[in-house]
Design an enzyme around this catalytic site. Structure first.
Site, PDB file in Angstrom:
ATOM      1  N   HIS A   1     -12.093  10.600  -0.032  1.00  0.00           N
ATOM      2  CA  HIS A   1     -13.711   9.728   0.335  1.00  0.00           C
ATOM      3  C   HIS A   1     -15.008  10.675   0.450  1.00  0.00           C
ATOM      4  O   HIS A   1     -16.456  10.481   0.734  1.00  0.00           O
ATOM      5  CB  HIS A   1     -13.927  10.625   2.584  1.00  0.00           C
TER       6      HIS A   1
ATOM      7  N   ARG B   1      -5.468  15.499   5.053  1.00  0.00           N
ATOM      8  CA  ARG B   1      -4.644  14.063   4.658  1.00  0.00           C
ATOM      9  C   ARG B   1      -5.000  13.721   2.995  1.00  0.00           C
ATOM     10  O   ARG B   1      -3.924  13.469   3.184  1.00  0.00           O
ATOM     11  CB  ARG B   1      -5.463  12.901   5.637  1.00  0.00           C
ATOM     12  N   ASP B   2      -5.465  14.230   3.101  1.00  0.00           N
ATOM     13  CA  ASP B   2      -5.699  13.679   1.100  1.00  0.00           C
ATOM     14  C   ASP B   2      -5.444  14.780   0.701  1.00  0.00           C
ATOM     15  O   ASP B   2      -5.855  14.972  -0.899  1.00  0.00           O
ATOM     16  CB  ASP B   2      -6.806  13.346   0.796  1.00  0.00           C
TER      17      ASP B   2
ATOM     18  N   LYS C   1      -6.209  -2.104   6.532  1.00  0.00           N
ATOM     19  CA  LYS C   1      -6.008  -2.878   4.938  1.00  0.00           C
ATOM     20  C   LYS C   1      -7.154  -3.515   5.065  1.00  0.00           C
ATOM     21  O   LYS C   1      -6.973  -4.753   3.910  1.00  0.00           O
ATOM     22  CB  LYS C   1      -4.933  -2.453   4.448  1.00  0.00           C
TER      23      LYS C   1
ATOM     24  N   SER D   1      -7.177   3.806  -1.614  1.00  0.00           N
ATOM     25  CA  SER D   1      -6.784   2.478  -1.382  1.00  0.00           C
ATOM     26  C   SER D   1      -7.974   1.169  -2.152  1.00  0.00           C
ATOM     27  O   SER D   1      -8.302   0.451  -2.588  1.00  0.00           O
ATOM     28  CB  SER D   1      -6.077   1.811  -0.060  1.00  0.00           C
TER      29      SER D   1
ATOM     30  N   ALA E   1     -16.787   4.518   2.242  1.00  0.00           N
ATOM     31  CA  ALA E   1     -17.193   3.098   3.539  1.00  0.00           C
ATOM     32  C   ALA E   1     -17.016   3.590   4.749  1.00  0.00           C
ATOM     33  O   ALA E   1     -17.219   3.467   6.018  1.00  0.00           O
ATOM     34  CB  ALA E   1     -17.980   2.737   3.639  1.00  0.00           C
ATOM     35  N   ASP E   2     -15.278   3.288   4.323  1.00  0.00           N
ATOM     36  CA  ASP E   2     -14.756   2.410   6.015  1.00  0.00           C
ATOM     37  C   ASP E   2     -14.662   3.953   7.147  1.00  0.00           C
ATOM     38  O   ASP E   2     -14.486   2.993   8.041  1.00  0.00           O
ATOM     39  CB  ASP E   2     -13.406   1.807   5.404  1.00  0.00           C
TER      40      ASP E   2
ATOM     41  N   HIS F   1      -1.710   2.433  -4.501  1.00  0.00           N
ATOM     42  CA  HIS F   1      -1.466   3.381  -5.511  1.00  0.00           C
ATOM     43  C   HIS F   1      -0.316   4.007  -5.096  1.00  0.00           C
ATOM     44  O   HIS F   1       0.315   3.116  -3.982  1.00  0.00           O
ATOM     45  CB  HIS F   1      -2.494   5.123  -4.472  1.00  0.00           C
TER      46      HIS F   1
ATOM     47  N   ASP G   1       0.973  -1.546  -0.170  1.00  0.00           N
ATOM     48  CA  ASP G   1      -0.206  -0.306   0.264  1.00  0.00           C
ATOM     49  C   ASP G   1       0.873   1.478   0.050  1.00  0.00           C
ATOM     50  O   ASP G   1       1.392   1.463   1.002  1.00  0.00           O
ATOM     51  CB  ASP G   1      -0.898   0.074   1.493  1.00  0.00           C
TER      52      ASP G   1
END
Length: 510
Positions: free
Chosen positions: A124, A154-155, A334, A63, A263-264, A443, A13
């Site tokens: 997200h 973070r992103d 993960k 991911s 979702a996560d 990624h 990852d």
């Protein structure tokens, strides 16, 4: 029964490929195993971002998207592209579930609340979707529109929320109604590792309008957070409420639209709004018309605006139909990716599918333990390879991504070195049982630790290609120009199995 020779896929990852060594934790780490494999084994680079994985052009991969494409063996158009298209087509504005929730609240003179990750990150959520939903609520007559902003960092760059907050302050000013009601970092609102003490702080902010701080405006609150050395991701629960404004605490009969589509990290905060919940003792439990933008889990008894698009004959399902056995294995961080996402959004195991979960270490941030639980994960993976029980094994090492996200360069280097050592053991085990192995990534991340444009810390994913390496007994060469959705057909071909017509990916070797 003779021992099986497994076809293994190991996903590193966040392990992207970038030639430039500057601030590149992967190239500058001591990785003798990966170096040797790239020098001596069949290898190529494949695409893991943008249109090649069903995302907008140029959008970095992630991911969820990566594993969904790998498992599906075809390009899967992601929720981001699907919802953006619905907004452009006008279908979003007439979505039955969204319309019903808004109209019901409006008819009763109640508030419409929107919450979600407020950024253009696109992993997200996307702030364009939230913008469209605010406009829709206003157009349908909502007078009380409250926006609860989960901050990213973070992103997106660690201190980039101000532009997003200003954009929405301007929108509310233009509409003449509605306001930003709260801000909180995603560290609290979007935990996915059962840290309920964090989630409770976000829940109290939403339901009681109780935070650690109160400010008149969102931008003022953000600047105060920066002064406290809190980057976007870690901004403490803050109520936004100027003198004379009424509380935006959620009330019975209000509508709540959760605008995250992935979702996560949406599941835990969503479960706090469901009657049957034991994560913490809730001080308030308003009866809301709660709408999930997409389905976060099949067992959450709430409505969703965009239901799951079903994927037939993913790699896991196809193996199962062929009577083959398979193992999915990863750390907590993960685990959902090698199971739920890899299976195309199917929660339950297919017949013949087994799963093993290794607990991720309980540390505040993974730079404190960059090796994470890679040793225990490798112990289990090697045992599984040697067991002779599995036709196929899918494993994910989270380190490059989870430690890359911290922005701590030295820790990311250590993470890559730890993974390299583990890969050495995996390769040895595969050779010992005469199995086959593909090593790839979902990624990039750790190959770029400083943002070349800002010179600041780079914590997000990249849109760079990822390696694909073959270890095994077949004399093959890997083709160029591939993408993640080519992996499932390639693995089926390597295993001498038929490829389902549903898989449009190509076989990447000759």
């Amino acid at each position: 029964m003779s021992a099986k020779k497994p076809m293994a896929l190991v996903i590193l990852d966040g392990w992207g490929y970038r030639e430039d060594n500057a601030n590149n934790a992967i190239n500058n780490a001591r990785t003798p195993v990966m170096d040797s494999l790239m020098a001596n084994n069949p290898h190529t680079l494949i695409s893991a971002s943008g249109m090649d994985v069903g995302l907008p052009d140029g959008q970095m991969g992630n991911s969820e998207v990566g594993h969904t494409n790998i498992g599906a063996g075809r390009i899967v158009y992601q929720d981001l592209t699907r919802i953006t298209k619905a907004i452009m087509d006008g279908e979003f504005q007439h979505n039955k579930v969204l319309v019903a929730a808004i109209d019901k609240a409006v008819a009763a003179g109640k508030a419409v609340h929107l919450m979600g990750l407020m950024s253009p990150g696109g992993v997200h959520s996307h702030e364009d979707h939230i913008y469209a939903a605010v406009e829709m609520a206003a157009a349908r007559g909502a007078e009380k529109i409250y926006l609860h902003c989960f901050l990213d960092g973070r992103d997106t760059p660690p201190r980039s929320a101000e532009a997003s907050l200003k954009r929405f302050q301007d929108l509310f000013a233009k509409l003449g109604k509605g306001r930003i009601a709260s801000i909180v970092g995603r560290y609290y609102a979007m935990d996915r590792d059962n840290n309920w003490d964090r989630v409770e702080k976000a829940y109290d902010l939403l339901t009681l309008a109780q935070g650690e701080f109160t400010y008149d405006s969102a931008v003022e609150a953000l600047q105060a957070a920066y002064a406290r050395e809190e980057n976007d991701e870690f901004v403490k629960a803050t109520e936004i409420r100027a003198a004379g404004q009424e509380s935006a605490a959620m009330q019975d009969g209000d509508a709540l639209l959760f605008m995250n589509y992935r979702a996560d990290r949406a599941r835990q905060i969503t479960r706090t709004f469901v009657p049957d919940f034991a994560g913490f003792s809730r001080k308030a439990f308003p009866a809301l018309d709660f709408v999930m933008l997409t389905q976060y889990a099949a067992d959450i008894p709430l409505q969703c605006a965009f239901g799951p698009a079903s994927l037939e004959n993913t790699y896991g399902e196809w193996l199962s139909k062929a009577g083959k056995t398979q193992l999915r294995i990863s750390e907590t961080e993960k685990y959902a990716h090698v199971t739920f996402f890899f299976n195309g959004g199917v929660e339950n195991e297919f017949p013949g599918e087994e799963r093993q979960l290794v607990a991720s270490p309980k540390v505040a941030t993974y730079d404190l333990q960059p090796e994470m639980s890679s040793k225990e994960l490798t112990d289990k993976l090697v045992a599984a390879i040697k067991s002779g029980k599995y036709d196929a094994i899918i494993c994910n090492y989270p380190n490059g991504d989870m430690v890359g996200h911290t922005g701590v360069y030295e820790a990311a280097v250590k993470a890559c070195e730890a993974v390299d050592e583990c890969i050495g053991r995996v390769v040895e085990a595969i050779k010992e049982v005469d199995g086959q192995l593909l090593i790839t990534a979902d990624h990039g991340n750790a190959e770029m630790m400083i943002d070349p444009e800002t010179g600041g810390v780079h914590t997000a994913h990249t849109s760079l290609p990822v390696p694909l390496i073959y270890v095994g007994n077949k004399a093959i060469s890997l083709k160029e120009g591939g993408k993640l959705s080519d992996l499932a057909p390639t693995m089926l071909a390597l295993s001498d199995l038929d490829i389902p017509a549903d898989m449009s990916g190509q076989v990447l070797y000759s």
